[in-house]
Write a protein that holds these residues in place. Structure first.
Motif, PDB file in Angstrom:
ATOM      1  N   CYS A  22       0.860  -1.184   0.000  1.00  0.00           N
ATOM      2  CA  CYS A  22       0.000   0.000   0.000  1.00  0.00           C
ATOM      3  C   CYS A  22       0.892   1.228   0.000  1.00  0.00           C
ATOM      4  O   CYS A  22       1.640   1.448   0.953  1.00  0.00           O
ATOM      5  CB  CYS A  22      -0.916   0.003   1.207  1.00  0.00           C
ATOM      6  SG  CYS A  22      -1.860   1.534   1.393  1.00  0.00           S
ATOM      7  N   TYR A  94      -8.017  -3.703   3.221  1.00  0.00           N
ATOM      8  CA  TYR A  94      -7.893  -2.254   3.100  1.00  0.00           C
ATOM      9  C   TYR A  94      -6.695  -1.776   3.916  1.00  0.00           C
ATOM     10  O   TYR A  94      -6.501  -2.218   5.052  1.00  0.00           O
ATOM     11  CB  TYR A  94      -9.136  -1.554   3.635  1.00  0.00           C
ATOM     12  CG  TYR A  94     -10.422  -1.897   2.919  1.00  0.00           C
ATOM     13  CD1 TYR A  94     -11.205  -2.974   3.346  1.00  0.00           C
ATOM     14  CD2 TYR A  94     -10.870  -1.141   1.843  1.00  0.00           C
ATOM     15  CE1 TYR A  94     -12.391  -3.283   2.704  1.00  0.00           C
ATOM     16  CE2 TYR A  94     -12.050  -1.441   1.197  1.00  0.00           C
ATOM     17  CZ  TYR A  94     -12.808  -2.519   1.633  1.00  0.00           C
ATOM     18  OH  TYR A  94     -13.993  -2.811   1.001  1.00  0.00           O
ATOM     19  N   CYS A  95      -5.940  -0.863   3.365  1.00  0.00           N
ATOM     20  CA  CYS A  95      -4.910  -0.229   4.172  1.00  0.00           C
ATOM     21  C   CYS A  95      -5.409   1.143   4.618  1.00  0.00           C
ATOM     22  O   CYS A  95      -6.301   1.724   3.994  1.00  0.00           O
ATOM     23  CB  CYS A  95      -3.584  -0.106   3.436  1.00  0.00           C
ATOM     24  SG  CYS A  95      -3.500   1.198   2.210  1.00  0.00           S
ATOM     25  N   ASN A  96      -4.857   1.606   5.721  1.00  0.00           N
ATOM     26  CA  ASN A  96      -5.187   2.967   6.150  1.00  0.00           C
ATOM     27  C   ASN A  96      -3.991   3.641   6.776  1.00  0.00           C
ATOM     28  O   ASN A  96      -3.040   2.981   7.215  1.00  0.00           O
ATOM     29  CB  ASN A  96      -6.406   2.986   7.081  1.00  0.00           C
ATOM     30  CG  ASN A  96      -6.049   2.688   8.517  1.00  0.00           C
ATOM     31  OD1 ASN A  96      -5.358   1.725   8.812  1.00  0.00           O
ATOM     32  ND2 ASN A  96      -6.518   3.525   9.430  1.00  0.00           N
ATOM     33  N   ASN A 109      -7.269  10.359   9.119  1.00  0.00           N
ATOM     34  CA  ASN A 109      -7.444   8.953   8.752  1.00  0.00           C
ATOM     35  C   ASN A 109      -7.778   8.874   7.274  1.00  0.00           C
ATOM     36  O   ASN A 109      -8.700   9.552   6.818  1.00  0.00           O
ATOM     37  CB  ASN A 109      -8.561   8.323   9.593  1.00  0.00           C
ATOM     38  CG  ASN A 109      -8.525   6.817   9.578  1.00  0.00           C
ATOM     39  OD1 ASN A 109      -7.713   6.203   8.907  1.00  0.00           O
ATOM     40  ND2 ASN A 109      -9.426   6.190  10.327  1.00  0.00           N
ATOM     41  N   SER A 110      -7.059   8.064   6.545  1.00  0.00           N
ATOM     42  CA  SER A 110      -7.308   7.897   5.122  1.00  0.00           C
ATOM     43  C   SER A 110      -7.257   6.418   4.774  1.00  0.00           C
ATOM     44  O   SER A 110      -6.439   5.673   5.321  1.00  0.00           O
ATOM     45  CB  SER A 110      -6.270   8.679   4.308  1.00  0.00           C
ATOM     46  OG  SER A 110      -6.545   8.597   2.926  1.00  0.00           O
ATOM     47  N   TRP A 111      -8.139   6.012   3.828  1.00  0.00           N
ATOM     48  CA  TRP A 111      -8.263   4.606   3.471  1.00  0.00           C
ATOM     49  C   TRP A 111      -7.966   4.381   1.994  1.00  0.00           C
ATOM     50  O   TRP A 111      -8.247   5.237   1.155  1.00  0.00           O
ATOM     51  CB  TRP A 111      -9.685   4.105   3.752  1.00  0.00           C
ATOM     52  CG  TRP A 111     -10.025   4.038   5.198  1.00  0.00           C
ATOM     53  CD1 TRP A 111     -10.517   5.047   5.980  1.00  0.00           C
ATOM     54  CD2 TRP A 111      -9.910   2.889   6.055  1.00  0.00           C
ATOM     55  NE1 TRP A 111     -10.700   4.582   7.258  1.00  0.00           N
ATOM     56  CE2 TRP A 111     -10.343   3.272   7.335  1.00  0.00           C
ATOM     57  CE3 TRP A 111      -9.478   1.576   5.859  1.00  0.00           C
ATOM     58  CZ2 TRP A 111     -10.364   2.392   8.429  1.00  0.00           C
ATOM     59  CZ3 TRP A 111      -9.504   0.700   6.936  1.00  0.00           C
ATOM     60  CH2 TRP A 111      -9.932   1.114   8.197  1.00  0.00           C
TER      61      TRP A 111
END
Length: 121
Positions: A22, A94-96, A109-111
């Motif tokens: 990611c 999913y990475c965040n 926070n971002s996904w």
């Protein structure tokens, strides 16, 4: 604008391995914590693993000893090495990123958009 883009998902047989990546982009100075979550059909999204900018890691009990999270701060990239995969690991991963400091702002926070991992014979 911060973007996180996952790659490396796919179909693998039980007992096999996959490595997810990611990469975060967007004039980023630093990212406090990066992590991986997953969501299987009909289930809630769950935490898989996290790593902070000092390298401290945390894992869900279900993946301890099989998955390894790592990061390259210079590339703003987080990885998830998944070994001994089981059918129950099948999910969208999913990475965040938490606490992303950019040239103009701090993003709490971002996904990413997610990558499918399917473990099946």
């Amino acid at each position: 604008q911060v973007q996180l883009v996952e790659s490396g998902g796919g179909l693998v047989q039980p007992g096999g391995s996959l490595r997810l990546s990611c990469a975060a982009s967007g004039s980023i100075f630093s990212i406090n914590t990066m992590g991986w979550h997953r969501q299987a059909p009909g289930k809630q999204r769950e935490l898989v693993a996290t790593i902070d900018n000092g390298g401290s890691t945390d894992y869900a009990d279900s993946v301890k000893g099989r998955f390894t999270i790592s990061r390259d701060n210079a590339k703003n990239t987080v990885y998830l090495q998944m070994n001994s995969l089981k059918p129950e690991d099948t999910a969208v991963y999913y990475c965040n990123g938490v606490g992303i400091v950019t040239r103009t702002t701090i993003v709490h926070n971002s996904w990413g958009q997610g990558t499918q991992v399917t473990v099946s014979s």
